[in-house]
Design an enzyme around this catalytic site. Structure first.
Site, PDB file in Angstrom:
ATOM      1  N   LYS A   1      33.905  34.980   2.846  1.00 44.98           N
ATOM      2  CA  LYS A   1      34.338  36.202   2.064  1.00 44.98           C
ATOM      3  C   LYS A   1      33.054  36.876   1.347  1.00 44.98           C
ATOM      4  O   LYS A   1      32.167  36.060   0.949  1.00 44.98           O
ATOM      5  CB  LYS A   1      35.395  36.019   0.702  1.00 44.98           C
ATOM      6  CG  LYS A   1      36.518  35.617   1.135  1.00 44.98           C
ATOM      7  CD  LYS A   1      37.348  35.742  -0.161  1.00 44.98           C
ATOM      8  CE  LYS A   1      38.634  35.153   0.218  1.00 44.98           C
ATOM      9  NZ  LYS A   1      39.568  34.747  -1.016  1.00 44.98           N
TER      10      LYS A   1
ATOM     11  N   ARG B   1      38.993  33.594 -22.627  1.00 47.54           N
ATOM     12  CA  ARG B   1      39.049  34.877 -23.042  1.00 47.54           C
ATOM     13  C   ARG B   1      40.219  35.070 -23.840  1.00 47.54           C
ATOM     14  O   ARG B   1      40.599  35.775 -24.690  1.00 47.54           O
ATOM     15  CB  ARG B   1      38.716  36.014 -22.328  1.00 47.54           C
ATOM     16  CG  ARG B   1      37.184  36.044 -21.832  1.00 47.54           C
ATOM     17  CD  ARG B   1      36.727  36.725 -20.928  1.00 47.54           C
ATOM     18  NE  ARG B   1      37.526  36.436 -19.583  1.00 47.54           N
ATOM     19  CZ  ARG B   1      37.668  36.878 -18.402  1.00 47.54           C
ATOM     20  NH1 ARG B   1      36.703  37.830 -18.082  1.00 47.54           N
ATOM     21  NH2 ARG B   1      38.153  36.291 -17.544  1.00 47.54           N
TER      22      ARG B   1
ATOM     23  N   HIS C   1      29.324  35.193 -19.618  1.00 51.80           N
ATOM     24  CA  HIS C   1      28.939  33.790 -19.134  1.00 51.80           C
ATOM     25  C   HIS C   1      27.741  33.255 -19.820  1.00 51.80           C
ATOM     26  O   HIS C   1      27.770  31.975 -20.065  1.00 51.80           O
ATOM     27  CB  HIS C   1      28.548  34.351 -17.650  1.00 51.80           C
ATOM     28  CG  HIS C   1      29.687  34.526 -16.851  1.00 51.80           C
ATOM     29  ND1 HIS C   1      29.576  35.647 -15.949  1.00 51.80           N
ATOM     30  CD2 HIS C   1      30.761  33.914 -16.542  1.00 51.80           C
ATOM     31  CE1 HIS C   1      30.490  35.870 -15.189  1.00 51.80           C
ATOM     32  NE2 HIS C   1      31.654  34.634 -15.473  1.00 51.80           N
TER      33      HIS C   1
ATOM     34  N   SER D   1      33.408  39.819 -14.652  1.00 51.93           N
ATOM     35  CA  SER D   1      32.560  40.426 -13.531  1.00 51.93           C
ATOM     36  C   SER D   1      33.510  41.468 -12.612  1.00 51.93           C
ATOM     37  O   SER D   1      32.780  42.502 -12.183  1.00 51.93           O
ATOM     38  CB  SER D   1      32.415  39.197 -12.507  1.00 51.93           C
ATOM     39  OG  SER D   1      31.606  38.068 -13.369  1.00 51.93           O
TER      40      SER D   1
END
Ligand code: PNS
Length: 167
Positions: free
Chosen positions: A50, A100, A26, A137
């Site tokens: 969430k 990516r 990032h 992540s």
């Protein structure tokens, strides 16, 4: 022949994401966005219903600590908001995201098209440096939760936060 990059610079962009937590991949995209735009807003978008591994406040804190004091770069959080509305509010006409892999493109393409459909918001894709190709992540959280070593993949402050979380 070198490309002519002397044209007018674009003004403000948004680097949106969940950033749960921020990785070195990032940070590379944010730095490269900073080469293209005068101002970069790193926007932590989250769903308040969430619970992530880190709270929105913690994600912002980790991003700020990782980025340090960079001129033209700031971090903000937005709960339950459309990215197009966030960009309108911030006066940003462009989103910058890293790619990516082909899988990333398939995930990102409908969102980029929807955002352009909604307000004309353009997404600029930056090809991720191969050294971060396997870094997400999700994988960082998983590897760290089971005691794996994620050093070299995330900033030091994130390493410490993950270690604390593991107890
Ligand atoms: O880090 P991520 O999970 O790839 O980030 C995805 C994110 C948060 C950028 C994306 O889900 C998003 O833009 N959410 C905001 C809500 C929204 O605008 N949804 C419609 C997109 S077409």
């Amino acid at each position: 022949m070198d490309a002519d990059l002397s044209g007018p610079r674009l003004r403000r962009c948004v680097c949106p994401g969940s950033y749960d937590p921020v990785t070195l991949g990032h940070l590379d995209i944010v730095a490269r966005a900073g080469e293209l735009f005068d101002e970069v807003v790193v926007a932590v978008l989250y769903n308040p219903d969430k619970s992530g591994t880190f709270s929105a406040d913690e994600r912002v804190e980790l991003l700020r600590a990782s980025l340090g004091d960079r001129p033209g770069v700031r971090v903000e959080q937005f709960a339950a908001r459309l990215l197009v509305d966030v960009c309108d509010e911030l006066g940003a006409g462009h989103v910058v995201k890293g790619l990516r892999s082909g899988a990333d493109l398939e995930y990102e393409r409908p969102m980029a098209l929807m955002n352009r459909h909604l307000t004309g918001l353009e997404t600029i894709f930056v090809v991720a440096d191969p050294q971060w190709q396997h870094v997400s992540s999700t994988l960082v959280r998983q590897v760290s939760a089971y005691g794996g070593d994620v050093s070299g993949l995330v900033p030091e402050v994130v390493l410490e936060a993950l270690a604390k979380r593991r107890g």
